[in-house]
Design a protein around this motif. Structure first.
Motif, PDB file in Angstrom:
ATOM      1  N   TYR A 100      38.069  28.903  12.429  1.00  0.00           N
ATOM      2  CA  TYR A 100      36.751  29.548  12.569  1.00  0.00           C
ATOM      3  C   TYR A 100      35.647  28.506  12.739  1.00  0.00           C
ATOM      4  O   TYR A 100      34.848  28.577  13.689  1.00  0.00           O
ATOM      5  CB  TYR A 100      36.502  30.415  11.329  1.00  0.00           C
ATOM      6  N   THR A 101      35.600  27.523  11.855  1.00  0.00           N
ATOM      7  CA  THR A 101      34.528  26.531  11.916  1.00  0.00           C
ATOM      8  C   THR A 101      34.637  25.653  13.167  1.00  0.00           C
ATOM      9  O   THR A 101      33.620  25.289  13.761  1.00  0.00           O
ATOM     10  CB  THR A 101      34.528  25.653  10.654  1.00  0.00           C
ATOM     11  N   THR A 102      35.865  25.350  13.573  1.00  0.00           N
ATOM     12  CA  THR A 102      36.053  24.511  14.759  1.00  0.00           C
ATOM     13  C   THR A 102      35.610  25.241  16.023  1.00  0.00           C
ATOM     14  O   THR A 102      34.982  24.644  16.911  1.00  0.00           O
ATOM     15  CB  THR A 102      37.519  24.069  14.886  1.00  0.00           C
ATOM     16  N   ALA A 103      35.920  26.528  16.120  1.00  0.00           N
ATOM     17  CA  ALA A 103      35.507  27.303  17.296  1.00  0.00           C
ATOM     18  C   ALA A 103      33.990  27.349  17.401  1.00  0.00           C
ATOM     19  O   ALA A 103      33.419  27.204  18.495  1.00  0.00           O
ATOM     20  CB  ALA A 103      36.080  28.714  17.227  1.00  0.00           C
ATOM     21  N   LEU A 104      33.317  27.550  16.282  1.00  0.00           N
ATOM     22  CA  LEU A 104      31.851  27.556  16.294  1.00  0.00           C
ATOM     23  C   LEU A 104      31.318  26.197  16.727  1.00  0.00           C
ATOM     24  O   LEU A 104      30.431  26.105  17.582  1.00  0.00           O
ATOM     25  CB  LEU A 104      31.313  27.919  14.911  1.00  0.00           C
ATOM     26  N   LYS A 105      31.853  25.141  16.138  1.00  0.00           N
ATOM     27  CA  LYS A 105      31.392  23.788  16.457  1.00  0.00           C
ATOM     28  C   LYS A 105      31.593  23.456  17.929  1.00  0.00           C
ATOM     29  O   LYS A 105      30.711  22.889  18.582  1.00  0.00           O
ATOM     30  CB  LYS A 105      32.135  22.783  15.581  1.00  0.00           C
ATOM     31  N   ASN A 106      32.785  23.817  18.452  1.00  0.00           N
ATOM     32  CA  ASN A 106      33.090  23.497  19.853  1.00  0.00           C
ATOM     33  C   ASN A 106      32.212  24.260  20.834  1.00  0.00           C
ATOM     34  O   ASN A 106      32.127  23.892  22.017  1.00  0.00           O
ATOM     35  CB  ASN A 106      34.561  23.772  20.149  1.00  0.00           C
ATOM     36  N   ASN A 107      31.583  25.336  20.347  1.00  0.00           N
ATOM     37  CA  ASN A 107      30.694  26.122  21.201  1.00  0.00           C
ATOM     38  C   ASN A 107      29.219  25.902  20.860  1.00  0.00           C
ATOM     39  O   ASN A 107      28.361  26.690  21.261  1.00  0.00           O
ATOM     40  CB  ASN A 107      31.055  27.605  21.099  1.00  0.00           C
ATOM     41  N   GLY A 108      28.944  24.838  20.111  1.00  0.00           N
ATOM     42  CA  GLY A 108      27.567  24.471  19.817  1.00  0.00           C
ATOM     43  C   GLY A 108      26.857  25.365  18.823  1.00  0.00           C
ATOM     44  O   GLY A 108      25.628  25.381  18.770  1.00  0.00           O
ATOM     45  N   ILE A 109      27.622  26.115  18.010  1.00  0.00           N
ATOM     46  CA  ILE A 109      27.025  27.004  17.010  1.00  0.00           C
ATOM     47  C   ILE A 109      27.127  26.330  15.643  1.00  0.00           C
ATOM     48  O   ILE A 109      28.225  26.087  15.137  1.00  0.00           O
ATOM     49  CB  ILE A 109      27.724  28.377  16.987  1.00  0.00           C
ATOM     50  N   LYS A 110      25.987  26.014  15.054  1.00  0.00           N
ATOM     51  CA  LYS A 110      25.975  25.286  13.787  1.00  0.00           C
ATOM     52  C   LYS A 110      25.952  26.202  12.569  1.00  0.00           C
ATOM     53  O   LYS A 110      26.220  25.759  11.447  1.00  0.00           O
ATOM     54  CB  LYS A 110      24.761  24.351  13.752  1.00  0.00           C
ATOM     55  N   ASP A 111      25.599  27.470  12.777  1.00  0.00           N
ATOM     56  CA  ASP A 111      25.411  28.398  11.662  1.00  0.00           C
ATOM     57  C   ASP A 111      26.752  28.990  11.223  1.00  0.00           C
ATOM     58  O   ASP A 111      27.233  29.978  11.780  1.00  0.00           O
ATOM     59  CB  ASP A 111      24.453  29.512  12.069  1.00  0.00           C
ATOM     60  N   THR A 112      27.405  28.378  10.228  1.00  0.00           N
ATOM     61  CA  THR A 112      28.636  28.923   9.658  1.00  0.00           C
ATOM     62  C   THR A 112      28.310  29.563   8.315  1.00  0.00           C
ATOM     63  O   THR A 112      27.446  29.078   7.574  1.00  0.00           O
ATOM     64  CB  THR A 112      29.700  27.835   9.459  1.00  0.00           C
ATOM     65  N   LYS A 113      28.987  30.640   8.014  1.00  0.00           N
ATOM     66  CA  LYS A 113      28.741  31.323   6.740  1.00  0.00           C
ATOM     67  C   LYS A 113      30.038  31.983   6.271  1.00  0.00           C
ATOM     68  O   LYS A 113      30.683  32.706   7.028  1.00  0.00           O
ATOM     69  CB  LYS A 113      27.643  32.368   6.887  1.00  0.00           C
ATOM     70  N   ILE A 114      30.414  31.723   5.024  1.00  0.00           N
ATOM     71  CA  ILE A 114      31.603  32.323   4.427  1.00  0.00           C
ATOM     72  C   ILE A 114      31.165  33.248   3.299  1.00  0.00           C
ATOM     73  O   ILE A 114      30.468  32.823   2.366  1.00  0.00           O
ATOM     74  CB  ILE A 114      32.575  31.248   3.904  1.00  0.00           C
ATOM     75  N   ILE A 115      31.572  34.504   3.381  1.00  0.00           N
ATOM     76  CA  ILE A 115      31.254  35.494   2.356  1.00  0.00           C
ATOM     77  C   ILE A 115      32.464  35.672   1.450  1.00  0.00           C
ATOM     78  O   ILE A 115      33.593  35.879   1.925  1.00  0.00           O
ATOM     79  CB  ILE A 115      30.867  36.837   2.995  1.00  0.00           C
ATOM     80  N   SER A 116      32.250  35.604   0.146  1.00  0.00           N
ATOM     81  CA  SER A 116      33.343  35.792  -0.808  1.00  0.00           C
ATOM     82  C   SER A 116      32.762  36.218  -2.150  1.00  0.00           C
ATOM     83  O   SER A 116      31.545  36.254  -2.331  1.00  0.00           O
ATOM     84  CB  SER A 116      34.157  34.502  -0.964  1.00  0.00           C
ATOM     85  N   LEU A 117      33.647  36.522  -3.083  1.00  0.00           N
ATOM     86  CA  LEU A 117      33.264  36.880  -4.447  1.00  0.00           C
ATOM     87  C   LEU A 117      33.945  35.931  -5.428  1.00  0.00           C
ATOM     88  O   LEU A 117      34.994  35.346  -5.115  1.00  0.00           O
ATOM     89  CB  LEU A 117      33.691  38.317  -4.775  1.00  0.00           C
ATOM     90  N   SER A 118      33.391  35.810  -6.612  1.00  0.00           N
ATOM     91  CA  SER A 118      34.049  35.021  -7.657  1.00  0.00           C
ATOM     92  C   SER A 118      35.135  35.832  -8.360  1.00  0.00           C
ATOM     93  O   SER A 118      36.031  35.269  -8.983  1.00  0.00           O
ATOM     94  CB  SER A 118      33.019  34.531  -8.680  1.00  0.00           C
ATOM     95  N   ASP A 119      35.062  37.161  -8.247  1.00  0.00           N
ATOM     96  CA  ASP A 119      36.032  38.043  -8.907  1.00  0.00           C
ATOM     97  C   ASP A 119      37.355  38.026  -8.148  1.00  0.00           C
ATOM     98  O   ASP A 119      37.440  38.508  -7.025  1.00  0.00           O
ATOM     99  CB  ASP A 119      35.477  39.461  -8.971  1.00  0.00           C
ATOM    100  N   LYS A 120      38.406  37.482  -8.759  1.00  0.00           N
ATOM    101  CA  LYS A 120      39.711  37.390  -8.117  1.00  0.00           C
ATOM    102  C   LYS A 120      40.653  38.521  -8.532  1.00  0.00           C
ATOM    103  O   LYS A 120      41.825  38.532  -8.181  1.00  0.00           O
ATOM    104  CB  LYS A 120      40.374  36.046  -8.469  1.00  0.00           C
ATOM    105  N   THR A 121      40.157  39.487  -9.308  1.00  0.00           N
ATOM    106  CA  THR A 121      41.024  40.541  -9.823  1.00  0.00           C
ATOM    107  C   THR A 121      41.094  41.759  -8.914  1.00  0.00           C
ATOM    108  O   THR A 121      41.929  42.639  -9.104  1.00  0.00           O
ATOM    109  CB  THR A 121      40.545  41.003 -11.215  1.00  0.00           C
ATOM    110  N   LEU A 122      40.224  41.839  -7.918  1.00  0.00           N
ATOM    111  CA  LEU A 122      40.142  43.021  -7.068  1.00  0.00           C
ATOM    112  C   LEU A 122      41.254  43.031  -6.026  1.00  0.00           C
ATOM    113  O   LEU A 122      41.703  41.988  -5.572  1.00  0.00           O
ATOM    114  CB  LEU A 122      38.788  43.064  -6.363  1.00  0.00           C
ATOM    115  N   ASP A 123      41.677  44.237  -5.628  1.00  0.00           N
ATOM    116  CA  ASP A 123      42.610  44.312  -4.500  1.00  0.00           C
ATOM    117  C   ASP A 123      41.847  43.998  -3.219  1.00  0.00           C
ATOM    118  O   ASP A 123      40.618  43.965  -3.185  1.00  0.00           O
ATOM    119  CB  ASP A 123      43.301  45.676  -4.431  1.00  0.00           C
ATOM    120  N   GLN A 124      42.598  43.748  -2.140  1.00  0.00           N
ATOM    121  CA  GLN A 124      42.001  43.223  -0.912  1.00  0.00           C
ATOM    122  C   GLN A 124      40.915  44.136  -0.330  1.00  0.00           C
ATOM    123  O   GLN A 124      39.820  43.673   0.021  1.00  0.00           O
ATOM    124  CB  GLN A 124      43.100  42.985   0.128  1.00  0.00           C
TER     125      GLN A 124
END
Length: 243
Positions: free
Chosen positions: A105-129
């Motif tokens: 994901y990050t490499t594809a953005l970089k190779n296309n000149g897109i600097k804005d990367t963002k990863i969304i996640s939670l700290s709670d690891k107990t939830l199902d997917q």
């Protein structure tokens, strides 16, 4: 949930050892004590890893090119004109497959000149997917206005959770936000807006894993100086209506 899965995986592997199974195909879970796999080696019970690897354990491995799958998904978004693309991570991180998908994901953005990367996640690891994906997007949207036009989800279950959260927020799929998942689960095509995804060659992976296991079970052991097989199969982008 994932801690429970790890404990259960360790218990099952030890049970298989005690019952002297002839061989095991394992999709390893992050967090499992590698002592389980070291014990398999000590007991000379052959095993093959499928889909992911565990550092420090040498064995035959069958995976798909997770980097390329993520790269292709992100590049597809870019080809459609998207520049604000977020990655939705899951509760099983860190593991080898996810690390490669993030890298793609990050490499594809970089190779296309897109600097804005963002990863969304939670700290709670107990939830199902699905619930994790739903809650992660809900929490993100509650912190401010919608500031992305595309979501690449690490797997399809996360994508479905994200889909629900976005629709509840009033976003249209794919007019306002496009979504791509990973795995090509059967449920994908039955959503109101069928999910675009990265497909893994599951049948071929299973077949090759069994062939390798039978090879090891037939006393074709890896001797000093030899190498285990590490097969990386090609994923494919399955385009549906979510982007």
């Amino acid at each position: 949930m994932y801690q429970w899965n790890s404990r259960k995986r360790k218990k099952l592997i030890n049970l298989f050892i005690e019952r002297r199974v002839d061989g095991i195909i394992v999709s390893p879970t992050h967090g499992v004590d590698i002592g389980c796999y070291l014990r398999l080696k000590k007991e000379k019970i052959p095993f093959v890893f499928i889909d992911r690897r565990i550092d420090g354990i040498d064995t035959d491995i069958i995976t798909t090119d997770d980097f390329m799958g993520a790269y292709e998904a992100t590049s597809h978004f870019i080809s459609l004109g998207h520049k604000k693309i977020v990655l939705l991570n899951g509760p099983e991180y860190p593991c080898s497959t996810i690390e490669k998908r993030i890298e793609g994901y990050t490499t594809a953005l970089k190779n296309n000149g897109i600097k804005d990367t963002k990863i969304i996640s939670l700290s709670d690891k107990t939830l199902d997917q699905k619930k994790y994906g739903y809650m992660a997007i809900k929490k993100y949207l509650a912190s401010g206005p919608l500031d992305f036009t595309a979501v690449f989800a690490i797997n399809d279950s996360l994508a479905i959770g994200a889909y629900k959260a976005l629709v509840e927020s009033g976003a249209r799929i794919p007019e306002d936000v496009a979504i791509i998942g990973y795995n090509d689960d059967e449920m994908d095509q039955y959503l109101d807006v069928p999910l675009t995804t990265i497909s893994q060659p599951k049948y071929e992976m299973g077949k090759k894993s069994m062939e390798l296991l039978l090879k090891r079970m037939n006393d074709e052991v890896v001797k000093a100086g030899d190498t285990y097989e590490n097969m990386v199969m090609k994923p494919n982008l399955i385009i549906r209506k979510s982007c």
